[in-house]
Design an enzyme around this catalytic site. Structure first.
Site, mmCIF file in Angstrom:
data_model
loop_
_atom_site.group_PDB
_atom_site.id
_atom_site.type_symbol
_atom_site.label_atom_id
_atom_site.label_comp_id
_atom_site.label_asym_id
_atom_site.label_seq_id
_atom_site.Cartn_x
_atom_site.Cartn_y
_atom_site.Cartn_z
ATOM 1 N N HIS A 47 18.805 42.942 -6.438
ATOM 2 C CA HIS A 47 18.708 43.678 -5.793
ATOM 3 C C HIS A 47 17.947 43.772 -4.639
ATOM 4 O O HIS A 47 16.361 43.324 -5.708
ATOM 5 C CB HIS A 47 18.766 45.211 -6.421
ATOM 6 N N LYS A 50 21.421 53.838 -8.095
ATOM 7 C CA LYS A 50 20.012 53.736 -8.921
ATOM 8 C C LYS A 50 19.171 54.703 -9.438
ATOM 9 O O LYS A 50 19.476 54.729 -10.393
ATOM 10 C CB LYS A 50 18.866 53.345 -6.719
ATOM 11 N N GLY A 60 19.206 52.183 2.973
ATOM 12 C CA GLY A 60 18.589 53.213 2.438
ATOM 13 C C GLY A 60 18.673 53.414 4.573
ATOM 14 O O GLY A 60 17.451 54.812 3.743
ATOM 15 N N GLU A 65 23.512 42.756 1.410
ATOM 16 C CA GLU A 65 22.661 43.680 1.858
ATOM 17 C C GLU A 65 21.161 43.511 2.571
ATOM 18 O O GLU A 65 20.044 43.169 2.225
ATOM 19 C CB GLU A 65 22.119 44.206 0.087
ATOM 20 N N ASN A 91 26.216 52.148 -6.857
ATOM 21 C CA ASN A 91 24.552 50.913 -6.903
ATOM 22 C C ASN A 91 24.065 53.682 -6.650
ATOM 23 O O ASN A 91 23.373 53.350 -5.621
ATOM 24 C CB ASN A 91 24.141 50.938 -6.158
ATOM 25 N N SER A 115 23.520 51.222 3.956
ATOM 26 C CA SER A 115 24.184 52.305 4.333
ATOM 27 C C SER A 115 25.822 51.835 5.381
ATOM 28 O O SER A 115 25.968 52.775 5.735
ATOM 29 C CB SER A 115 22.749 52.570 6.049
ATOM 30 N N GLU A 129 15.469 46.131 -4.378
ATOM 31 C CA GLU A 129 14.436 46.411 -4.829
ATOM 32 C C GLU A 129 13.990 45.812 -6.296
ATOM 33 O O GLU A 129 12.791 46.527 -5.467
ATOM 34 C CB GLU A 129 15.476 47.938 -4.802
HETATM 35 P P1 PGA Z 1 22.232 52.320 0.637
HETATM 36 O O1 PGA Z 1 21.938 51.663 -0.869
HETATM 37 O O2 PGA Z 1 23.491 52.295 0.956
HETATM 38 O O3 PGA Z 1 21.991 53.664 0.582
HETATM 39 O O4 PGA Z 1 21.649 52.150 2.323
HETATM 40 C C1 PGA Z 1 22.863 50.540 -1.098
HETATM 41 C C2 PGA Z 1 22.119 49.022 -1.787
HETATM 42 O O5 PGA Z 1 21.146 49.269 -1.776
HETATM 43 O O6 PGA Z 1 23.120 49.189 -2.544
#
Ligand code: PGA
Length: 253
Positions: free
Chosen positions: A97, A10, A175, A169, A8, A215, A99
């Site tokens: 997601h 983003k 993140g 998640e 992903n 992460s 976000e």
């Molecule tokens: P991250 O994001 O691996 O940077 O923690 C995962 C995601 O948001 O799908």
């Protein structure tokens, strides 16, 4: 089924050139890896330009989108439909997601509409669920996850479960460099399966692919797949580095 490793990206990178370089580096390496399905979800604008992975000999990489709209077409300024994504050869679409839920006010209801649209277009949704830190600390994890699943999957028939992928998640792990422990993630994977078997059946839950995200990196990836039993990973930050992402793909073999 092969493990599924999803990148992903983003809102990254800024240029088409960088997107192509990253995609091509992963595609070149992933063509050598037979037993893992690799998916890259770039921003919409880059989807069409990323082609190397689709050429003969490089075809072990699929493209996915990070979101879509639920209507097929019409007067919806700024939106991209699942049908459009299907038309340009996407295979997967991320829906719900955290976000999107946090910054763009998506709710379980809108996520449900998106999941239906993705399935109706003949694509595979990657349905994200997960609790915030506060929800975890106040003992609400199970209620939150159960609601997200029940409302997100409302009126979706069990016949669609071959195509649907769920991603656990935890929001606090995304993140932050603070991943969920393998034990805790496994507990949540089993809880998600329990909820799905309550809504549908044991058979259906047994066939459902569940990914871990938050992460994930090349040092912890193997644990989620080989110890916690996840079907793969949804990788954010670590997918922006080709070498690191290829290591993650290899760890799933
Ligand atoms: P991250 O994001 O691996 O940077 O923690 C995962 C995601 O948001 O799908």
């Amino acid at each position: 089924m092969k493990p599924l490793i999803v990148a992903n990206w983003k809102c990254n990178p800024i240029t088409q050139k960088e997107a192509e370089q990253l995609f091509n580096s992963v595609a070149k390496e992933s063509q050598k890896i037979k037993n893992v399905e690799t998916v890259i979800c770039p921003p919409f604008v880059f989807l069409l330009g990323l082609k190397l992975g689709l050429k003969p000999g490089f075809n072990r990489i699929s493209r996915g989108a990070q979101d879509c709209f639920w209507e097929e077409k019409g007067a919806f300024t700024g939106e991209v439909s699942a049908q459009m994504l299907k038309d340009i050869g996407c295979k997967y679409v991320i829906a719900g997601h955290s976000e999107r839920r946090k910054y763009f006010s998506e709710t379980n209801e809108t996520v449900n509409k998106k999941l239906k649209a993705v399935l109706d277009a003949g694509l595979n949704p990657i349905f994200c669920v997960g609790e915030t830190k506060e929800e975890r600390e106040t003992g609400k994890i199970e209620t939150v996850i159960k609601n997200q699943i029940t409302e997100g999957l409302k009126d979706i028939s069990s016949a669609k479960f071959d195509e649907l992928v769920v991603a656990y998640e935890p929001v606090w792990a995304i993140g932050t460099g603070n991943p969920c422990s393998v034990e805790e993630a496994q507990k949540m994977r089993l809880f998600i399966l329990k909820v799905i078997s309550e809504i549908y059946s044991r058979n259906i839950s047994g066939e459902t692919r569940i990914l871990y995200g938050g992460s994930a990196n090349s040092l912890n990836s193997e644990g989620y797949i080989k110890e916690a039993g996840f079907s793969g990973l949804l990788v954010g930050g670590a997918s922006l580095n080709a070498e690191e992402f290829v290591k993650i793909i290899k760890s799933a073999i």
